[in-house]
Design an enzyme around this catalytic site. Sequence first.
Site, PDB file in Angstrom:
ATOM      1  CD  GLU A  45      -3.632   4.556 -24.318  1.00 26.48           C
ATOM      2  OE1 GLU A  45      -3.242   3.450 -23.885  1.00 26.48           O
ATOM      3  OE2 GLU A  45      -2.956   5.240 -25.084  1.00 26.48           O
ATOM      4  CD  GLU A  89       8.104   7.631 -27.698  1.00 21.61           C
ATOM      5  OE1 GLU A  89       7.073   8.125 -27.215  1.00 21.61           O
ATOM      6  OE2 GLU A  89       9.163   8.259 -27.820  1.00 21.61           O
ATOM      7  CE  LYS A 125       6.079  -8.232 -32.170  1.00 19.23           C
ATOM      8  NZ  LYS A 125       4.822  -8.357 -32.930  1.00 19.23           N
ATOM      9  CB  CYS A 148      -0.126   6.929 -27.710  1.00 20.05           C
ATOM     10  SG  CYS A 148       0.887   7.681 -28.982  1.00 20.05           S
TER      11      CYS A 148
END
Length: 487
Positions: free
Chosen positions: A391, A260, A184, A294
């Site tokens: 983040e 992850e 997906k 990331c």
Amino acid sequence: MDKAAEKRVLDSVPKGVFIAGEWRDASGGATFDIEDPATQETLCAVANGTPADAIAALDAASAAQAEWAATPPRDRGEFLRRTFQLMNDRADDLALLMTLEMGKPLAEAKGEVTYGAEFFRWFSEEAVRIDGRWSMNPSGAGRLLTMKQPVGPCLLITPWNFPIAMGTRKIGPAVAAGCTMVVKPAQQTPLSMLMLAQIMKEAGLPAGVLNVVPTTKASDVTGPLFDDERLRKVSFTGSTPVGKKLMEQAAKHVLRVSMELGGNAPYLVFADADLDAAVEQAVIAKMRNIGESCVAANRFHVHESVADEFAARLAQRLGSMKVGRGTEEGVQVGPLIDAVQRSKVAELVDDAVGKGAKVLIGGEPVGDRGYFYAPTVLGGISDDATLLREEIFGPVAPVKTFSTEEEAVRAANASEFGLVAYVFTSDIKRALRVVEALEVGMVGLNRGLVSNPAAEFGGVKESGVGREGGREGIDEYLSTKYVAVDL
Ligand code: NAP
């Protein structure tokens, strides 16, 4: 970039769901539009997969599983090697497609295609090294035999920031291990994955091994798969909150899980660092993928004796970067993925400035079309600035000072995330001390780039579970069976 090339590449992408080796319309026939984040124009429409499509994809994956697991490892490896070659042969088209749907500059998109293809080469070599063990029972009575077998059908969910590499990092080891899968892709960037599926089909992938279901209704479509006991594993790359939800869903049938997740990478520059290298590598660690990575350096902790110089030099470098549509010549900074992401970046900068930070360069959105934000360096960051904890996912570099090594390590570890850290020092003892003390899964030591298909990628704490790439990457798709042997 000429419009004809863009049209040719967009026209060449299959726009359906990919199930059992065939391209189909979504059940019900719905589609959704894909936007160019640099122009806000619609690029094309793609099939909007449904729960019924997801189940059909799992039917296909499940039907193909036993035969795929029994396929000679060399054949699985050769298939990956052919796909690696085809991806490289078509790197220009894949890169253009990625730039159109995601925004990153063409040179970086090409770099991602090459990097993404490398996972197929790496795992083509790993496919033939799946082994087991034969040993004598310590008591001498009988023998212990262990073997590795594919875990079974997998659900692979990928994010928009690296539309190909985050897929190949999962698909490569799954194929090598003998697993079948349902992928997906992220709703903003399904085109690169659809093109990859077509390339894998052309490379001779048996029907049902790989199935791809693009959709705008992620949880509706993946939910029924978690309820279905034929699914044996989920591998997810994306945000920590979504990862946590998926881990809860995975508990229902006790799936194997690889996560992850998010990061908040500290970039430590000690007084003894080579400052030229620290600035040079900071540009890579911060600006690669427009900061939407990331592993992007999220906060710069710099020794007080060199912080002003470091910040000034970084501001000079970021300020000279060309911002624009990624297809244009010389552009180094593309748009952010969407309006939500740009607002989030702007809010984090405004929050820091409201709490006393000084804007050394940038600090605002750019242009009135597309989701551009100026490369930004902030000095004088206060301890309570939100961007130290969250983040940023954008081209913003906050520079904060420290005075002792202990303080630097404490600041670096003050996060629920633990994906990567960067350390710049020329003192070997300090380097090893600090590397050992950092609560992360990866460290860039005097380097701003860690990603490498031959190395284990992954985090600790809330940055995830498991490793992708390297020697361990294939283990995520293998189960160990132990046999007690009576001689
Ligand atoms: P996201 O919102 O978590 O989405 C990631 C993927 O999950 C997308 O395909 C998304 O579909 C899907 N998804 C969202 N909610 C879901 C649900 N309830 N059930 C099933 N699937 C669901 O993350 P993102 O904003 O795309 O990506 C940015 C995040 O990824 C950052 O936190 C970044 O650090 C992390 N990331 C981590 C790594 C790593 O290796 N550690 C690498 C790259 C990115 P839709 O597209 O439809 O929302």
